[in-house]
Design a protein around this motif. Structure first.
Motif, PDB file in Angstrom:
ATOM      1  N   PRO A  99       3.590  28.993  33.697  1.00  0.00           N
ATOM      2  CA  PRO A  99       3.164  29.433  32.353  1.00  0.00           C
ATOM      3  C   PRO A  99       2.454  31.005  32.384  1.00  0.00           C
ATOM      4  O   PRO A  99       2.126  30.782  33.637  1.00  0.00           O
ATOM      5  CB  PRO A  99       2.771  28.215  31.830  1.00  0.00           C
ATOM      6  N   HIS A 100       2.674  31.444  31.085  1.00  0.00           N
ATOM      7  CA  HIS A 100       1.607  32.544  31.098  1.00  0.00           C
ATOM      8  C   HIS A 100       0.123  31.750  30.466  1.00  0.00           C
ATOM      9  O   HIS A 100      -0.397  31.296  29.996  1.00  0.00           O
ATOM     10  CB  HIS A 100       1.619  33.346  29.876  1.00  0.00           C
ATOM     11  N   PHE A 101      -1.264  32.860  30.812  1.00  0.00           N
ATOM     12  CA  PHE A 101      -2.472  32.663  30.676  1.00  0.00           C
ATOM     13  C   PHE A 101      -2.685  34.093  29.740  1.00  0.00           C
ATOM     14  O   PHE A 101      -2.283  34.899  30.565  1.00  0.00           O
ATOM     15  CB  PHE A 101      -2.945  32.369  31.630  1.00  0.00           C
ATOM     16  N   TYR A 102      -4.292  33.848  29.326  1.00  0.00           N
ATOM     17  CA  TYR A 102      -4.291  35.490  28.644  1.00  0.00           C
ATOM     18  C   TYR A 102      -5.684  34.939  29.173  1.00  0.00           C
ATOM     19  O   TYR A 102      -6.834  33.704  28.887  1.00  0.00           O
ATOM     20  CB  TYR A 102      -4.412  34.768  27.082  1.00  0.00           C
ATOM     21  N   SER A 103      -6.625  36.431  29.161  1.00  0.00           N
ATOM     22  CA  SER A 103      -7.894  36.724  29.233  1.00  0.00           C
ATOM     23  C   SER A 103      -8.236  37.361  28.186  1.00  0.00           C
ATOM     24  O   SER A 103      -7.694  38.483  27.567  1.00  0.00           O
ATOM     25  CB  SER A 103      -7.950  37.567  30.654  1.00  0.00           C
ATOM     26  N   ARG A 104      -9.737  37.091  27.986  1.00  0.00           N
ATOM     27  CA  ARG A 104      -9.858  37.760  26.269  1.00  0.00           C
ATOM     28  C   ARG A 104     -11.173  38.000  26.796  1.00  0.00           C
ATOM     29  O   ARG A 104     -12.209  37.517  26.966  1.00  0.00           O
ATOM     30  CB  ARG A 104      -9.765  37.120  25.083  1.00  0.00           C
ATOM     31  N   LYS A 105     -11.603  39.380  26.205  1.00  0.00           N
ATOM     32  CA  LYS A 105     -12.968  40.102  26.238  1.00  0.00           C
ATOM     33  C   LYS A 105     -13.293  40.825  25.056  1.00  0.00           C
ATOM     34  O   LYS A 105     -12.185  41.656  24.705  1.00  0.00           O
ATOM     35  CB  LYS A 105     -13.483  40.855  27.168  1.00  0.00           C
ATOM     36  N   ASN A 106     -14.606  40.396  24.403  1.00  0.00           N
ATOM     37  CA  ASN A 106     -14.641  41.177  23.243  1.00  0.00           C
ATOM     38  C   ASN A 106     -15.682  42.464  24.214  1.00  0.00           C
ATOM     39  O   ASN A 106     -15.871  42.805  24.733  1.00  0.00           O
ATOM     40  CB  ASN A 106     -16.236  40.895  22.518  1.00  0.00           C
ATOM     41  N   PHE A 107     -14.986  43.755  23.041  1.00  0.00           N
ATOM     42  CA  PHE A 107     -15.932  45.070  23.401  1.00  0.00           C
ATOM     43  C   PHE A 107     -16.029  46.098  21.877  1.00  0.00           C
ATOM     44  O   PHE A 107     -15.723  45.586  21.129  1.00  0.00           O
ATOM     45  CB  PHE A 107     -14.717  45.718  24.027  1.00  0.00           C
ATOM     46  N   THR A 108     -16.874  46.294  22.182  1.00  0.00           N
ATOM     47  CA  THR A 108     -17.460  47.359  20.864  1.00  0.00           C
ATOM     48  C   THR A 108     -16.333  48.306  21.183  1.00  0.00           C
ATOM     49  O   THR A 108     -15.530  49.156  22.415  1.00  0.00           O
ATOM     50  CB  THR A 108     -18.452  47.945  21.350  1.00  0.00           C
ATOM     51  N   LEU A 109     -16.166  49.814  20.048  1.00  0.00           N
ATOM     52  CA  LEU A 109     -15.381  50.758  20.915  1.00  0.00           C
ATOM     53  C   LEU A 109     -15.614  51.199  22.178  1.00  0.00           C
ATOM     54  O   LEU A 109     -14.454  52.106  22.818  1.00  0.00           O
ATOM     55  CB  LEU A 109     -15.604  51.932  19.478  1.00  0.00           C
ATOM     56  N   HIS A 110     -16.991  52.030  22.531  1.00  0.00           N
ATOM     57  CA  HIS A 110     -17.350  52.621  23.332  1.00  0.00           C
ATOM     58  C   HIS A 110     -17.201  51.741  24.596  1.00  0.00           C
ATOM     59  O   HIS A 110     -16.667  52.415  25.843  1.00  0.00           O
ATOM     60  CB  HIS A 110     -18.723  53.030  23.530  1.00  0.00           C
ATOM     61  N   GLU A 111     -17.393  50.375  24.398  1.00  0.00           N
ATOM     62  CA  GLU A 111     -17.221  49.352  25.592  1.00  0.00           C
ATOM     63  C   GLU A 111     -15.919  49.376  26.267  1.00  0.00           C
ATOM     64  O   GLU A 111     -15.104  49.638  27.659  1.00  0.00           O
ATOM     65  CB  GLU A 111     -17.607  47.927  25.411  1.00  0.00           C
ATOM     66  N   PHE A 112     -15.120  49.590  24.981  1.00  0.00           N
ATOM     67  CA  PHE A 112     -13.359  49.375  25.047  1.00  0.00           C
ATOM     68  C   PHE A 112     -12.805  51.308  26.138  1.00  0.00           C
ATOM     69  O   PHE A 112     -12.009  50.681  26.651  1.00  0.00           O
ATOM     70  CB  PHE A 112     -12.735  49.475  23.896  1.00  0.00           C
ATOM     71  N   ILE A 113     -13.597  52.292  25.301  1.00  0.00           N
ATOM     72  CA  ILE A 113     -13.026  52.881  26.027  1.00  0.00           C
ATOM     73  C   ILE A 113     -13.173  53.422  27.588  1.00  0.00           C
ATOM     74  O   ILE A 113     -12.823  54.111  28.887  1.00  0.00           O
ATOM     75  CB  ILE A 113     -14.017  54.142  24.837  1.00  0.00           C
ATOM     76  N   LYS A 114     -14.513  52.762  27.725  1.00  0.00           N
ATOM     77  CA  LYS A 114     -14.983  52.460  29.203  1.00  0.00           C
ATOM     78  C   LYS A 114     -13.881  51.376  29.521  1.00  0.00           C
ATOM     79  O   LYS A 114     -13.185  52.307  31.250  1.00  0.00           O
ATOM     80  CB  LYS A 114     -16.757  51.790  28.989  1.00  0.00           C
ATOM     81  N   TYR A 115     -13.496  50.592  29.609  1.00  0.00           N
ATOM     82  CA  TYR A 115     -12.763  49.609  29.800  1.00  0.00           C
ATOM     83  C   TYR A 115     -11.252  51.129  30.347  1.00  0.00           C
ATOM     84  O   TYR A 115     -10.503  51.160  31.120  1.00  0.00           O
ATOM     85  CB  TYR A 115     -11.603  48.796  28.938  1.00  0.00           C
TER      86      TYR A 115
END
Length: 248
Positions: free
Chosen positions: A182-198
């Motif tokens: 099956p497929h699985f999913y990962s989720r994580k909450n980011f602010t804009l700055h944190e998403f840029i860090k990702y």
């Protein structure tokens, strides 16, 4: 020791903080495939996200990575033993592993050498499992901007190995008796700055900087803010995880 493409050591601290973790359901599924749960080998462990998840289901985890910096930033657990070594030349005993897991790293391996090593290390009833994920989804407007950045700005800085991920490992050689997963999913909450860090953890970013002598994420963050709107608002990023698993 086999040489390896070191795409992540420089940003290993960011990798540890901003890369997605994996759902327990993924590890529970893997554990359901192996009759015994004594030892799991996590190859290309990075900072140990997958190794940590395996501790819930296996007695011992040996987690290997050729990057000293990744191991330095690894997640600690009494069940995990970290070793700095290549996946193609491990120190694991013959027929010792119930499971070999590779989280978003198999595309960097030298396939023939690694698969030979995997056959040596796996128990006769053991499982080899590799998974990957692509760009996360946030919202229709944000996804469109991120996809454009990936496809147009970063396109020439992705390596052929990255293209294997783009195709969800469908073109990757996998000489094992494949299991339907099956497929699985990962989720994580980011602010804009944190998403840029990702995004800083993308392996193409250092290659862009090396060639162009500037970081493209500065201008991109300004563009992304137009659709993110409130930069301090946390938004949920969702990664779809594609899993390949097989037996000897």
């Amino acid at each position: 020791m086999t040489t390896f493409k070191d795409n992540f050591s420089k940003q290993s601290d960011l990798y540890a903080k901003y890369r997605p973790h994996y759902p327990s359901a993924l590890f529970a599924f893997l554990a359901s495939l192996t009759p015994k749960h004594q030892l799991a080998w996590d190859c290309g462990t990075g900072n140990g996200q997958a190794a940590l998840g395996l501790t819930e289901f296996y007695d011992q985890i040996i987690a290997t990575d050729p990057s000293k910096q990744q191991i330095k930033n690894s997640l600690t657990n009494h069940k995990i033993e970290y070793r700095i070594e290549n996946a193609e030349n491990s120190s694991l005993a013959h027929q010792s592993a119930d499971l070999i897991s590779i989280a978003n790293a198999l595309h960097w391996f030298q396939f023939d050498s690694f698969y030979k090593e995997a056959r040596r290390v796996l128990k006769p009833e053991g499982i080899l499992a590799a998974w990957c994920y692509r760009i996360p989804s946030i919202s229709e407007d944000i996804d469109k901007v991120v996809q454009q950045f990936n496809d147009e700005v970063m396109d020439e800085y992705w390596l052929p190995e990255n293209r294997l991920v783009d195709k969800d490992y469908s073109t990757l050689p996998f000489p094992f008796k494949e299991i339907i997963c099956p497929h699985f999913y990962s989720r994580k909450n980011f602010t804009l700055h944190e998403f840029i860090k990702y995004l800083t953890t993308w392996s193409a970013i250092p290659r862009f900087i090396e060639k162009n002598k500037f970081n493209p994420l500065g201008d991109f963050e300004k563009k992304l803010k137009q659709v993110w709107l409130n930069a301090e608002e946390e938004k949920t990023c969702t990664w779809k995880i594609t899993l390949k698993a097989g037996r000897l």
